[in-house]
Scaffold this motif. Structure first.
Motif, short mmCIF file in Angstrom:
data_model
loop_
_atom_site.label_atom_id
_atom_site.label_comp_id
_atom_site.label_asym_id
_atom_site.label_seq_id
_atom_site.Cartn_x
_atom_site.Cartn_y
_atom_site.Cartn_z
N LEU A 125 0.82 -1.21 0.00
CA LEU A 125 0.00 0.00 0.00
C LEU A 125 0.85 1.26 0.00
O LEU A 125 0.34 2.36 0.07
CB LEU A 125 -0.92 -0.01 1.23
N GLY A 126 2.18 1.10 -0.04
CA GLY A 126 3.03 2.27 0.03
C GLY A 126 3.24 2.70 1.46
O GLY A 126 2.70 2.13 2.40
N HIS A 127 4.00 3.72 1.64
CA HIS A 127 4.31 4.20 2.97
C HIS A 127 3.31 5.27 3.38
O HIS A 127 2.79 6.01 2.55
CB HIS A 127 5.72 4.77 3.00
N ALA A 128 3.02 5.32 4.67
CA ALA A 128 2.10 6.33 5.18
C ALA A 128 2.63 7.72 4.85
O ALA A 128 3.83 7.97 4.84
CB ALA A 128 1.94 6.17 6.69
N ASP A 129 1.72 8.62 4.57
CA ASP A 129 2.10 9.98 4.23
C ASP A 129 2.54 10.71 5.49
O ASP A 129 1.74 11.02 6.36
CB ASP A 129 0.92 10.69 3.58
N VAL A 130 3.84 10.97 5.56
CA VAL A 130 4.37 11.70 6.72
C VAL A 130 4.87 13.07 6.30
O VAL A 130 5.60 13.73 7.04
CB VAL A 130 5.51 10.90 7.40
N SER A 131 4.47 13.48 5.11
CA SER A 131 4.95 14.77 4.61
C SER A 131 4.51 15.93 5.49
O SER A 131 5.18 16.97 5.54
CB SER A 131 4.46 15.00 3.17
N ILE A 132 3.39 15.75 6.20
CA ILE A 132 2.90 16.83 7.05
C ILE A 132 3.88 17.15 8.19
O ILE A 132 3.93 18.25 8.69
CB ILE A 132 1.50 16.47 7.60
N TYR A 133 4.69 16.14 8.56
CA TYR A 133 5.65 16.34 9.64
C TYR A 133 7.01 16.82 9.14
O TYR A 133 7.86 17.22 9.94
CB TYR A 133 5.88 15.02 10.40
N ARG A 134 7.25 16.73 7.82
CA ARG A 134 8.59 16.96 7.28
C ARG A 134 9.18 18.32 7.67
O ARG A 134 10.36 18.40 8.08
CB ARG A 134 8.57 16.82 5.76
N PRO A 135 8.44 19.43 7.58
CA PRO A 135 9.04 20.71 7.97
C PRO A 135 9.52 20.73 9.43
O PRO A 135 10.54 21.35 9.74
CB PRO A 135 7.91 21.72 7.75
#
Length: 901
Positions: free
Chosen positions: A455-465
């Motif tokens: 299913l791919g990796h969970a979207d953690v882009s919101i934490y990236r900054p």
């Protein structure tokens, strides 16, 4: 050139070029898509996926890898291994195509005296992606590879991705021409056996979308930064530099084959000596290669903490070890072989992995115990197989059905080729087509399940900054209360400026005293309080190992980004959590002291006042061992050892003797928790007491199995332990009063009472059996004559257990001598109807079959049954129809004619 020397030269080449050397990660990483690390780039995935910022611009490593999708193919070809070493160099936004190509070429073709590998550049070919003109030009114009030795391939061959949404890009592969004796002219497009791939250069420049397969996905666009991931196959390069035909002839695997030859008295390569020893495809050669490959893989998996089991990683290890044992047996081995084979692998692999020597006793124990267990399985499987053979002969069949072979393989762990060998000895064939059809169905189900899970990796882009710019400062080692600024609030997967009462949100602070769940220790609980609102902290998790995310239920007012909050950890929670975590370390140390170094941690969980500790061990612990473990742990509590924490390098921590958790990927700097000097020393980032006496009493509750080769100890600490002991004391006091005996005499008194109770139960059972025997006599006295056959068909009295029905039938039929007789008894057992029928020899001679009788009865009571002519049994689900079933049996016998039986 030996394999260990190839590894050394690779690392030195890249460290001299400014790359950071990264040690191989464990084969076991916390990745939802992988059982094992299967490529050199896997430990770097968080950097390529943008989940974490890499601490270096360039890196190099030699990563342990295991691929097990095609275990059945191992040994059939000489190129496939389950374990292999991938030497790689990585660039995170630094150099790109030209740099990667130049680094690889210089190492491969560099002079041996200057640290290179000395390959003949005229024997090297390269492939590039069809549309990658840039890479092709670099190879031809900058490196000097002739255009005719640069070939282009499509996405299926020369375009890389992880199989899930994320980074992707074209790749360029380097091949070595082994010469005309190995195949046709024309480069790797024509013959990839003669032209063997030794290095793959991946140019990560794009992002892929959803889809399955190597070329069935959309390319979404370019990545913000271009990265490099390369991999050189250590074993394949060793084949070339050692001038051997295949990897099984190299210095790492050939000694294992030689050890197997001595154990089995068989010869490797004998069937095809004309093409070079070991090159043959004879079935015996395949078995030798299976042994060599699986021994190395098995040892490396055990080294990294895997134990044989029935699912997941444990199942893979068990399957590998059992294929070794089975292959050795089929080659002629008659006794145990595992220790000798594994010891040979130890000798070949320890120069590159010195930790093998440190863990040898545990590795040896796991492998040897699995062999002993499987040899017993082979014995029991052989007995089961013999029963199938007998049935086949009785029915006149000449083949073992495919479903039988599959059942032996899948349910009982019995290998198909051993089934075929034994069938041949019995003069039977095996329905291979049926077996392989069932195996194909099983693989298809497994593949579909695996694809469904990608299913791919969970979207953690919101934490990236926050991860990049504001990693959390953790102050909880020394503080229980601290102030922190709110950097972000997340509600319903979106960043918000503020959140009010009744909301469950994630709060990110610039610093916090809250411990985030890690190392088996649950997160702290507590409260966040500001001028405008208050919330309860119900959990704390890490993102990217740098960011603490507080899960908060806002109980009053509102929390807003930018305000300062007071973060307060629940003192009682923290105190009891520290007791449990430090208690876990004492239990671990006590286990190793009592059971020896083979008892290694396999997992743990601790929360306030309670701990559980999983460890690898071959058998159940005795009561004396449990008591000794508890005594050793509490002796450490009583000793009031000082608990010290030491920040140091990973290398220095290992030199100190600190234990590490298998599967954990440690950084260069680690934290060592020391309790009582040498008594306990482990790598641990958790929260601990200051002195061992603060743990309070430790009460071991017991131990149990949580899987093959893995045991679990549970215990209380602190006040929970005291309350447990107080409750136990209360029980003891109550027993003392009831039995009018001092507590010291209770074991003897209870044992005496237990003996009396057992004697009384035995007497009652004897009386019950005598009563039943008397009733059986009454049934026999009332036997009916049906077509000159004595028929006893009755429902047994209330209270007769199912297990007794067969014995009563056997007793009844034995009372008929020469007279033909049939007995059928049925009972009520809850909502079930167990029933058994028997026909004596005189009745069987008349053609009466007990199996037919139970079939008639079973059809009436909602069940079925079967068996042999003399005895058969079954079970039904409609007890209210027993009388109808008995009548049907009478009609069945009455309808038969003596001449038709």
């Amino acid at each position: 050139m030996q394999t260990h020397e190839i590894r050394r030269r690779f690392i030195e080449h890249f460290t001299k070029a400014g790359h950071t050397e990264v040690p191989s990660a464990s084969l076991i990483l916390d990745d939802p898509n992988l059982l094992f690390v299967n490529a050199g780039m896997v430990p770097f995935k968080p950097y390529f996926l943008g989940e974490q910022t890499p601490p270096f611009g360039t890196a190099t490593s030699i990563q342990k890898c295991v691929r097990t999708l095609d275990i059945e193919e191992v040994g059939i070809t000489t190129r496939h291994n389950t374990f292999f070493q991938m030497a790689g160099n990585f660039s995170f936004g630094q150099y790109f195509k030209e740099g990667a190509i130049t680094h690889a070429w210089n190492l491969l073709t560099g002079d041996v005296s200057s640290g290179g590998l000395g390959l003949d550049k005229d024997r090297l070919w390269v492939t590039v992606f069809t549309e990658d003109d840039e890479a092709a030009e670099i190879w031809e114009k900058k490196i000097g590879v002739p255009a005719e030795r640069i070939q282009r391939l499509g996405m299926a061959d020369n375009y890389w991705s992880m199989g899930v949404p994320g980074p992707c890009g074209p790749c360029s592969e380097i091949y070595y021409d082994r010469g005309p004796q190995h195949g046709r002219e024309g480069g790797p497009i024509v013959d990839d056996t003669r032209y063997i791939e030794i290095w793959n250069l991946v140019f990560m420049q794009n992002e892929r979308g959803e889809g399955l397969g190597k070329d069935n996905f959309e390319i979404l666009g370019p990545l913000p930064k271009k990265n490099i991931d390369t991999g050189m196959g250590v074993e394949r390069v060793a084949c070339i530099l050692q001038d051997v035909d295949n990897v099984y002839e190299t210095d790492l695997l050939r000694p294992v084959i030689e050890a197997a030859e001595k154990l089995t008295r068989a010869t490797y390569g004998a069937a095809d000596a004309s093409t070079g020893r070991g090159a043959g495809s004879d079935v015996k050669d395949v078995r030798f290669r299976v042994i060599a490959d699986h021994c190395r893989t098995g040892l490396m998996l055990i080294l990294d903490g895997v134990t044989p089991g029935n699912e997941g990683r444990g199942y893979i290890l068990r399957r590998l070890l059992r294929r070794i044992i089975r292959s050795a047996r089929l080659l002629g081995a008659t006794g145990e072989t595992m220790e000798v084979l594994m010891d040979t692998v130890r000798a070949t692999m320890t120069p590159s992995y010195p930790e093998i020597a440190e863990n040898w006793e545990r590795i040896r124990s796991v492998a040897v115990n699995e062999e002993k267990a499987f040899l017993k399985t082979l014995e029991s499987g052989s007995q089961l197989f013999e029963s199938y053979v007998a049935s086949a002969r009785e029915s006149g069949s000449t083949a073992v059905p495919g479903d039988v072979a599959f059942s032996l393989h899948d349910t009982h762990g019995f290998p198909i080729d051993l089934t075929m060998e034994m069938a041949a000895e019995a003069g039977l064939e095996v329905d291979e087509a049926g077996f392989h059809s069932l195996m194909a169905e099983q693989r298809a189900r497994a593949k579909a399940d695996n694809d469904a899970k990608k299913l791919g990796h969970a979207d953690v882009s919101i934490y990236r900054p926050f991860v990049d710019n504001h990693p959390t400062v953790f102050t909880g080692y020394t503080e229980l209360e601290d102030e922190g600024a709110v950097l972000g609030i997340i509600a319903d997967d979106a960043l918000v400026e503020r959140a009010g009462e009744g909301s469950r949100v994630q709060v990110i602070l610039n610093q916090t005293p809250f411990y985030a769940e890690a190392g088996g220790q649950l997160a702290d609980r507590g409260q966040l309080r500001g001028a405008g609102g208050v919330g309860d902290v119900v959990d704390v998790q890490k993102v990217g190992k740098k960011l603490w995310v507080h899960y908060v239920d806002i109980t009053g007012g509102e929390l807003a980004v930018g305000e300062r909050l007071t973060a307060t950890v629940d003192r009682a929670w923290r105190h009891q959590a520290r007791q449990a975590h430090s208690g876990t370390h004492l239990i671990h140390a006590a286990l190793r002291q009592v059971l020896g170094p083979t008892a290694v941690q396999a997992g743990s969980m601790n929360k306030p006042g309670y701990l559980r500790f999983d460890f690898s061990y071959g058998g159940q612990l005795s009561g004396d061992q449990l008591r000794e473990i508890e005594t050793v742990a509490n002796s450490a509590v009583d000793a009031d050892y000082e608990v010290n924490t030491i920040e140091t390098s990973l290398a220095e921590a290992k030199a100190m003797g600190a234990m590490a958790l298998f599967g954990e990927n440690y950084g260069d700097q680690v934290r060592v928790v020391e309790i009582g000097g040498p008594f306990s020393m482990e790598l641990c980032g958790g929260i601990h007491v200051g002195h061992s006496s603060q743990i309070g009493p430790i009460s071991v509750l017991g131990e149990s199995s949580v899987g093959s080769g893995v045991r679990r100890i549970e215990a209380y600490t602190g006040m929970n332990s005291f309350e447990h002991l107080a409750a136990e004391r209360s029980v003891v006091a109550g027993l003392s009063t009831a039995l009018k005996a001092p507590s010291a005499d209770l074991p003897e008194r209870i044992e005496a009472l237990s003996a009396r109770l057992k004697a009384a139960e035995k007497h009652v059972e004897q009386l019950r059996r005598a009563q039943l025997a008397s009733q059986v006599g009454q049934f026999i006295d009332g036997a009916e004559d049906v077509n000159s056959v004595a028929l006893v068909a009755a429902e047994l009295p209330e209270g007769v257990a199912a297990k007794d029905v067969r014995a009563l039938v056997q007793d009844a039929i034995a009372r008929f001598a020469e007279r033909p007789a049939v007995v059928l008894f049925a009972a009520r057992d809850g909502g079930k109807v167990p029933f058994v029928a028997a026909a004596n020899a005189a009745a069987v001679d008349l053609g009466i079959k007990a199996g037919e009788v139970v079939g008639v009865f079973g059809a009436e009571v909602g069940g079925r049954g079967g068996g042999k002519p003399a005895m058969a049994q079954g079970s039904g689900t409609e007890p209210e129809r027993i009388a109808t079933g008995l009548a049907a049996v009478r009609r069945h016998l009455a309808a038969q004619r003596p001449g038709e039986r």
